[in-house]
Design a protein around this motif. Sequence first.
Motif, mmCIF file in Angstrom:
data_model
loop_
_atom_site.group_PDB
_atom_site.id
_atom_site.type_symbol
_atom_site.label_atom_id
_atom_site.label_comp_id
_atom_site.label_asym_id
_atom_site.label_seq_id
_atom_site.Cartn_x
_atom_site.Cartn_y
_atom_site.Cartn_z
ATOM 1 N N PHE A 36 0.833 -1.210 0.000
ATOM 2 C CA PHE A 36 0.000 0.000 0.000
ATOM 3 C C PHE A 36 0.865 1.257 0.000
ATOM 4 N N VAL A 37 1.897 1.269 0.853
ATOM 5 C CA VAL A 37 2.778 2.442 0.922
ATOM 6 C C VAL A 37 3.522 2.633 -0.391
ATOM 7 N N VAL A 38 4.070 1.528 -0.925
ATOM 8 C CA VAL A 38 4.809 1.626 -2.180
ATOM 9 C C VAL A 38 3.886 2.095 -3.309
ATOM 10 N N GLY A 39 2.679 1.521 -3.385
ATOM 11 C CA GLY A 39 1.732 1.954 -4.399
ATOM 12 C C GLY A 39 1.385 3.423 -4.282
ATOM 13 N N SER A 40 1.193 3.892 -3.051
ATOM 14 C CA SER A 40 0.876 5.305 -2.839
ATOM 15 C C SER A 40 2.029 6.205 -3.282
ATOM 16 N N LEU A 41 3.258 5.788 -2.964
ATOM 17 C CA LEU A 41 4.422 6.593 -3.354
ATOM 18 C C LEU A 41 4.581 6.639 -4.870
ATOM 19 N N VAL A 42 4.367 5.512 -5.526
ATOM 20 C CA VAL A 42 4.508 5.477 -6.989
ATOM 21 C C VAL A 42 3.434 6.338 -7.650
ATOM 22 N N VAL A 43 2.196 6.230 -7.163
ATOM 23 C CA VAL A 43 1.119 7.058 -7.713
ATOM 24 C C VAL A 43 1.418 8.543 -7.487
ATOM 25 N N ALA A 44 1.930 8.858 -6.292
ATOM 26 C CA ALA A 44 2.280 10.257 -6.014
ATOM 27 C C ALA A 44 3.397 10.731 -6.934
ATOM 28 N N ALA A 45 4.376 9.858 -7.209
ATOM 29 C CA ALA A 45 5.467 10.240 -8.105
ATOM 30 C C ALA A 45 4.952 10.482 -9.522
ATOM 31 N N ILE A 46 4.058 9.610 -10.000
ATOM 32 C CA ILE A 46 3.500 9.789 -11.351
ATOM 33 C C ILE A 46 2.680 11.077 -11.434
ATOM 34 N N ALA A 47 1.847 11.308 -10.409
ATOM 35 C CA ALA A 47 1.030 12.530 -10.401
ATOM 36 C C ALA A 47 1.908 13.766 -10.296
ATOM 37 N N GLY A 48 2.941 13.691 -9.454
ATOM 38 C CA GLY A 48 3.848 14.828 -9.336
ATOM 39 C C GLY A 48 4.609 15.087 -10.619
ATOM 40 N N GLY A 49 4.976 14.003 -11.318
ATOM 41 C CA GLY A 49 5.666 14.185 -12.588
ATOM 42 C C GLY A 49 4.804 14.852 -13.634
ATOM 43 N N ALA A 50 3.498 14.619 -13.560
ATOM 44 C CA ALA A 50 2.594 15.278 -14.507
ATOM 45 C C ALA A 50 2.440 16.756 -14.189
ATOM 46 N N ALA A 51 2.447 17.109 -12.885
ATOM 47 C CA ALA A 51 2.236 18.505 -12.488
ATOM 48 C C ALA A 51 3.519 19.323 -12.559
ATOM 49 N N ASP A 52 4.576 18.825 -11.916
ATOM 50 C CA ASP A 52 5.843 19.569 -11.857
ATOM 51 C C ASP A 52 6.977 18.564 -11.685
ATOM 52 N N PRO A 53 7.563 18.063 -12.771
ATOM 53 C CA PRO A 53 8.605 17.037 -12.665
ATOM 54 C C PRO A 53 9.814 17.488 -11.857
ATOM 55 N N LEU A 126 9.246 6.592 -12.516
ATOM 56 C CA LEU A 126 8.091 6.927 -13.347
ATOM 57 C C LEU A 126 7.685 8.389 -13.199
ATOM 58 N N ALA A 127 8.281 9.101 -12.258
ATOM 59 C CA ALA A 127 7.999 10.533 -12.136
ATOM 60 C C ALA A 127 8.412 11.290 -13.403
ATOM 61 N N TRP A 128 9.314 10.694 -14.215
ATOM 62 C CA TRP A 128 9.802 11.356 -15.432
ATOM 63 C C TRP A 128 9.145 10.777 -16.672
ATOM 64 N N TRP A 129 7.899 10.288 -16.528
ATOM 65 C CA TRP A 129 7.248 9.637 -17.660
ATOM 66 C C TRP A 129 6.958 10.599 -18.807
ATOM 67 N N ARG A 130 6.878 11.873 -18.523
ATOM 68 C CA ARG A 130 6.649 12.848 -19.593
ATOM 69 C C ARG A 130 7.915 13.092 -20.411
ATOM 70 N N GLU A 131 9.064 12.706 -19.869
ATOM 71 C CA GLU A 131 10.341 12.787 -20.583
ATOM 72 C C GLU A 131 11.005 11.422 -20.491
ATOM 73 N N PRO A 132 10.583 10.470 -21.284
ATOM 74 C CA PRO A 132 11.020 9.071 -21.142
ATOM 75 C C PRO A 132 12.525 8.871 -21.199
ATOM 76 N N TRP A 133 13.249 9.753 -21.866
ATOM 77 C CA TRP A 133 14.688 9.573 -21.967
ATOM 78 C C TRP A 133 15.387 9.742 -20.613
ATOM 79 N N LEU A 134 14.678 10.322 -19.615
ATOM 80 C CA LEU A 134 15.257 10.470 -18.277
ATOM 81 C C LEU A 134 15.004 9.251 -17.387
ATOM 82 N N ILE A 135 14.103 8.371 -17.805
ATOM 83 C CA ILE A 135 13.778 7.216 -16.956
ATOM 84 C C ILE A 135 14.991 6.319 -16.732
ATOM 85 N N PRO A 136 15.813 5.991 -17.759
ATOM 86 C CA PRO A 136 17.021 5.187 -17.484
ATOM 87 C C PRO A 136 17.966 5.851 -16.493
#
Length: 541
Positions: A36-53, A126-136
């Motif tokens: 649950f904690v890990v899922g919440s953190l990942v969702v928060a990272a994805i949402a944060g990446g969409a708003a302000d990476p 996954l916070a950098w999903w809007r710029e995939p080249w940064l994910i690696p």
Amino acid sequence: MVAHFLRLKLTLLGNTLRRSVWQTIGLCIALLYALFVVGSLVVAAIAGGAADPLLTGHVITLVGTITVLCWWIVPVFVFGVDQTLDPQRFTTFAIPHRSLIAGLAVAGLISVPGLATALAAGGSALAWWREPWLIPVALLGSALGVVACVVGSRAVTTALAPLLESRRYREVVAVTAIIPLVLIGPAIGWATEEIGALSRETNGGSVTVTGDGALLTAVLARFGELAAWTPFGAPWSLPVAVHDGAWGVAAVRLVIAVGTIALLWLVWTRSLAKALVNPPVGGGKGARSKGLGWFDRFPATPVGAVAARCTTYWIRDPRYAAGIGVIFLMPLILWLPARSSGNLELLLLAGPVVAWVLAFSVSNDVGYDYTAFALHVATGTSGRADRWGRALPVLVFGGVVIVLVVLLTLALSGRWDLTAPLLGVCLGTLGLTLGVSSVVSAALVYPVPKPGESPLKSPQGAAMATMLAQLLAMLVVMLLALPLIVLGIWALASGNPLVGWATLVVGVVEGVALLVVGVRMGARTFDRRAPELLQQVQAFP
């Protein structure tokens, strides 16, 4: 060899779970909570990446820094929490040193904290999903961060092993560790309030979401930049530097991260090599004592003997000392939110909370006795002597502490008019909770840290049993204390002196009556279940 270590770790874990149902339940709950904690953190990272990476990258750097620090520091306080693959057990095997180090490092991830850290670190990319080249780049930084966590934890504990083998050192460190852990919550609340106050000043007294958000962004960015230059935060900040096009900065931080891991690996390797040749030996010189201590001060009766032994535990056993440390910090814990909110009457809660903590701390006294409880059974100690012997130290010394805390909080809040009702609530809470604890400790026992172990250590499989037993006891205490709480609130709201004195009288009478009833019920239960209690404590994992 690494695969063999993994199979060995999984086999040992499976055997442990088959031996205890509670451990299996506890592991399942821990895994679900971690997911649950890990899922919440990942969702928060994805949402944060969409708003302000960029801001999300700074937050990830801060969280990663705290994670690495926890991996390095917590094992010092909870030394030996995971001894399934103790390096000392491989001393007689001809295992190459590098293979042993690599196997222990990989096996260190096979635990709930290890898996949660690895999954959360990978998901943060996954916070950098809007710029995939940064994910690696983010995955590389996360991998380095996880390696720093595991290798740093092993290096610190192995290097400090000779010092940690000293029981006196473990006791001092364990009790000292309680202070920052208890103050984390109030400190966060105070810091949040201060940031809000600064924001209001910045906006000329008008609170706006934009102003608060801008200030919070500036604070997070500033602290994220500072953490990025430390060995703890450097690996997590790599995608932020690459995102800004600061390739030189990214290279320097990569060097810091890799260099830190290399240095930790070297420290761990040399410390482990030394420990395998000259293993640390605990013990040392025993403490000198004169006379019989508290046994000289209590009457030579069964009740006096039990009271003297329990008083000695309260003073010398770090498991009890940790609770006492929290008690003395309670006014400070409440002072921070009271000062921030401007409502100093919040300090008045310290007295009842201290009374409850003191009395409830003996609700598992038999469990804390561990095998020493056999003395009570072998000598035929009566339930009456055992119950009153355990209650007397709390009544005598706890009563003095409660009065001092009440006087301190009244002086700080300036509400001397509430002296009588506050004393009534505190003394009533002490008596009725101690009565409930006298029954509970004779009816329910659950695993606790054994004598000599860190008070911060939680025995495997004990979480569910502890939670259920404490929840049941707290519900009973709340129901019995309800009339007293209502009178106390009435006295606080009305300011009527008659209601205040009535609260004092009712509190003392109810506390004494329920204490006597609880001790008698607990004594009968103790006489009936003493052999069963001994069997239960001897079976603790």
